[in-house]
Design a protein around this motif. Structure first.
Motif, PDB file in Angstrom:
ATOM      1  N   CYS A   1       0.325   3.215   3.625  1.00 31.23           N
ATOM      2  CA  CYS A   1       0.777   2.703   4.918  1.00 31.23           C
ATOM      3  C   CYS A   1       1.816   1.596   4.774  1.00 31.23           C
TER       4      CYS A   1
ATOM      5  N   CYS B   1      -5.281   0.414   6.226  1.00 34.53           N
ATOM      6  CA  CYS B   1      -5.500   1.861   6.432  1.00 34.53           C
ATOM      7  C   CYS B   1      -6.807   2.329   5.805  1.00 34.53           C
TER       8      CYS B   1
ATOM      9  N   CYS C   1      -6.836  -1.265   0.608  1.00 35.65           N
ATOM     10  CA  CYS C   1      -5.960  -1.677   1.707  1.00 35.65           C
ATOM     11  C   CYS C   1      -6.764  -1.720   2.999  1.00 35.65           C
TER      12      CYS C   1
ATOM     13  N   CYS D   1       0.854  -1.185   0.000  1.00 34.40           N
ATOM     14  CA  CYS D   1       0.000   0.000   0.000  1.00 34.40           C
ATOM     15  C   CYS D   1       0.894   1.242   0.000  1.00 34.40           C
TER      16      CYS D   1
HETATM   17 ZN   LIG Z   1      -2.693   0.996   3.550  1.00 36.28          ZN
END
Ligand SMILES: [Zn+2]
Length: 188
Positions: A6, A34, A31, A3
């Motif tokens: 994050c 996050c 994701c 991602c």
């Molecule tokens: Zn993420």
């Protein structure tokens, strides 16, 4: 696929669709770590065919290392080189070909390099195009000079306090170095 927000590694594909007239696939990803979404693009590997017939994946790093030699002592940054390599790759991909002869990679370098630094361009072109005499240099320099006419650019680098001519048509003033090609003519 990490991602980009994050760095989490558990993203899921939500949706895939073709893009660029089938030349690429875009995937929408989610994701869960996050709770954000991002898009990835999948494109075919661009292969370069060398004179020997060998294939190798196109490499921006190789473009940079090839051009860096021509840029020695010139006001060219690593960022400039990275951007140039990106432009070369974009131009080659835009042809839609999966395999590019090595010579065409060199050809695709000439334009962006000329925009970046004319001295480096002359050095690179002299090797790439096998300049054999001063006449070849003269022809190239004449072509460069012809392009300067009408560009309304100062012929010398502006010194502090001097008038800087701004060209509103130019998106990024200051990027183009306004340098005249310098050739050391051997005195007889
Ligand atoms: Zn993420």
């Amino acid at each position: 696929m990490k991602c980009p927000f994050c760095r989490g590694t558990s993203s899921r594909v939500l949706d895939s669709r073709t893009a660029d007239e089938g030349a690429a696939i875009r995937r929408r990803r989610y994701c869960p770590e996050c709770d954000r979404r991002f898009t990835t693009t999948e494109t075919a590997v661009l292969n370069v065919v060398k004179r020997s017939g060998a294939h190798e994946p196109f490499s921006r790093a190789k473009v940079v290392s090839g051009v860096r030699k021509a840029c020695q002592g010139r006001p060219v940054t690593e960022d400039d080189l990275a951007l140039l390599a990106q432009r070369v790759e974009d131009a080659l991909r835009a042809t839609g070909a999966a395999e590019i002869p090595a010579g065409e990679v060199g050809l695709a370098i000439l334009g962006p390099l000329r925009d970046l630094d004319e001295v480096a361009y002359l050095r690179f072109a002299s090797v790439y195009r096998n300049f054999e005499s001063l006449t070849d240099f003269e022809a190239e320099i004449t072509a460069l000079r012809a392009d300067h006419i009408g560009e309304a650019q100062p012929l010398e680098s502006p010194s502090p306090g001097s008038l800087v001519i701004e060209d509103p048509a130019r998106d990024d003033p200051g990027v183009t170095e306004c340098s005249q090609p310098e050739l050391t003519s051997s005195s007889t």
